[in-house]
Design a protein around this motif. Structure first.
Motif, PDB file in Angstrom:
ATOM      1  N   PRO A  49       0.968  -1.199  -0.003  1.00  0.00           N
ATOM      2  CA  PRO A  49      -0.021  -0.094   0.053  1.00  0.00           C
ATOM      3  C   PRO A  49       0.912   1.308   0.118  1.00  0.00           C
ATOM      4  CG  PRO A  49      -0.873  -1.474   1.660  1.00  0.00           C
ATOM      5  CD  PRO A  49       0.462  -2.334   1.170  1.00  0.00           C
ATOM      6  N   GLU A  50       2.063   1.271   0.766  1.00  0.00           N
ATOM      7  CA  GLU A  50       2.755   2.624   0.807  1.00  0.00           C
ATOM      8  C   GLU A  50       3.381   2.568  -0.435  1.00  0.00           C
ATOM      9  OE1 GLU A  50       4.769  -1.067   2.665  1.00  0.00           O
ATOM     10  OE2 GLU A  50       3.137   0.183   3.447  1.00  0.00           O
ATOM     11  N   GLU A  51       3.909   1.860  -1.054  1.00  0.00           N
ATOM     12  CA  GLU A  51       4.360   1.743  -2.591  1.00  0.00           C
ATOM     13  C   GLU A  51       3.372   2.312  -3.592  1.00  0.00           C
ATOM     14  OE1 GLU A  51       7.064  -1.014  -3.978  1.00  0.00           O
ATOM     15  OE2 GLU A  51       8.037  -1.388  -2.029  1.00  0.00           O
ATOM     16  N   LYS A  52       2.107   1.952  -3.515  1.00  0.00           N
ATOM     17  CA  LYS A  52       1.292   1.997  -4.285  1.00  0.00           C
ATOM     18  C   LYS A  52       0.877   3.756  -4.165  1.00  0.00           C
ATOM     19  CE  LYS A  52      -1.622  -1.864  -5.235  1.00  0.00           C
ATOM     20  NZ  LYS A  52      -3.034  -2.480  -5.167  1.00  0.00           N
ATOM     21  N   LYS A  53       0.941   4.289  -2.739  1.00  0.00           N
ATOM     22  CA  LYS A  53       0.567   5.675  -2.809  1.00  0.00           C
ATOM     23  C   LYS A  53       1.668   6.509  -3.109  1.00  0.00           C
ATOM     24  CE  LYS A  53      -0.717   8.602   0.921  1.00  0.00           C
ATOM     25  NZ  LYS A  53      -0.874   8.802   2.488  1.00  0.00           N
ATOM     26  N   LEU A  54       2.759   6.014  -3.296  1.00  0.00           N
ATOM     27  CA  LEU A  54       4.008   6.578  -3.993  1.00  0.00           C
ATOM     28  C   LEU A  54       4.095   6.710  -5.557  1.00  0.00           C
ATOM     29  CD1 LEU A  54       7.159   5.973  -1.419  1.00  0.00           C
ATOM     30  CD2 LEU A  54       6.129   7.920  -1.829  1.00  0.00           C
ATOM     31  N   ALA A  55       3.777   5.401  -5.873  1.00  0.00           N
ATOM     32  CA  ALA A  55       3.454   5.565  -7.421  1.00  0.00           C
ATOM     33  C   ALA A  55       2.378   6.017  -7.882  1.00  0.00           C
ATOM     34  CB  ALA A  55       3.055   4.064  -7.823  1.00  0.00           C
ATOM     35  N   GLU A  56       1.242   6.433  -7.119  1.00  0.00           N
ATOM     36  CA  GLU A  56       0.271   7.206  -7.670  1.00  0.00           C
ATOM     37  C   GLU A  56       0.568   8.880  -7.594  1.00  0.00           C
ATOM     38  OE1 GLU A  56      -2.881   6.577  -9.016  1.00  0.00           O
ATOM     39  OE2 GLU A  56      -2.204   4.502  -8.878  1.00  0.00           O
ATOM     40  N   GLU A  57       1.372   9.006  -6.571  1.00  0.00           N
ATOM     41  CA  GLU A  57       1.745  10.389  -6.413  1.00  0.00           C
ATOM     42  C   GLU A  57       2.873  10.781  -7.686  1.00  0.00           C
ATOM     43  OE1 GLU A  57       3.425  11.022  -2.500  1.00  0.00           O
ATOM     44  OE2 GLU A  57       1.369  10.717  -1.706  1.00  0.00           O
ATOM     45  N   ARG A  58       3.591   9.833  -7.712  1.00  0.00           N
ATOM     46  CA  ARG A  58       4.418  10.077  -8.947  1.00  0.00           C
ATOM     47  C   ARG A  58       3.744  10.352 -10.289  1.00  0.00           C
ATOM     48  NH1 ARG A  58       7.895   5.380  -7.183  1.00  0.00           N
ATOM     49  NH2 ARG A  58       9.008   6.145  -5.470  1.00  0.00           N
ATOM     50  N   LYS A  59       2.783   9.538 -10.441  1.00  0.00           N
ATOM     51  CA  LYS A  59       1.988   9.266 -11.674  1.00  0.00           C
ATOM     52  C   LYS A  59       1.301  10.431 -11.921  1.00  0.00           C
ATOM     53  CE  LYS A  59      -0.327   5.647 -12.521  1.00  0.00           C
ATOM     54  NZ  LYS A  59      -1.155   4.603 -12.731  1.00  0.00           N
ATOM     55  N   LYS A  60       0.628  11.261 -10.616  1.00  0.00           N
ATOM     56  CA  LYS A  60       0.093  12.599 -10.604  1.00  0.00           C
ATOM     57  C   LYS A  60       0.778  13.636 -11.102  1.00  0.00           C
ATOM     58  CE  LYS A  60      -2.854  15.380  -7.935  1.00  0.00           C
ATOM     59  NZ  LYS A  60      -3.462  15.620  -6.606  1.00  0.00           N
ATOM     60  N   LEU A  61       2.205  13.583 -10.440  1.00  0.00           N
ATOM     61  CA  LEU A  61       3.177  14.661 -10.884  1.00  0.00           C
ATOM     62  C   LEU A  61       3.475  14.604 -12.479  1.00  0.00           C
ATOM     63  CD1 LEU A  61       5.540  14.585  -7.923  1.00  0.00           C
ATOM     64  CD2 LEU A  61       3.993  16.207  -8.361  1.00  0.00           C
TER      65      LEU A  61
END
Length: 66
Positions: A49-61
């Motif tokens: 879950p924590e890596e998914k959250k980081l991946a989503e943030e990177r994708k959004k950026l």
């Protein structure tokens, strides 16, 4: 021989349409990021879950940057 009088203008119209579509694609940035889709296959969907959250943030950026 008379078919040449039909085929040459038809070929010119098809080529002009292809060139127009190509320039439209370049102008609308269709060829801007060719690598992202190739790398998407390398990423797993079963991340913690924590890596998914980081991946989503990177994708959004990355999407905001475009």
């Amino acid at each position: 021989m008379s078919i040449i009088y039909v085929l040459i203008p038809v070929a010119i119209i098809i080529i002009a349409a292809a060139i127009g579509i190509f320039f439209w694609a370049v102008k609308s940035n269709q060829f801007e990021d060719l690598d992202r889709q190739g790398y998407n296959i390398l990423f797993d969907d079963d991340l913690p879950p924590e890596e998914k959250k980081l991946a989503e943030e990177r994708k959004k950026l990355l999407n905001d940057r475009d």
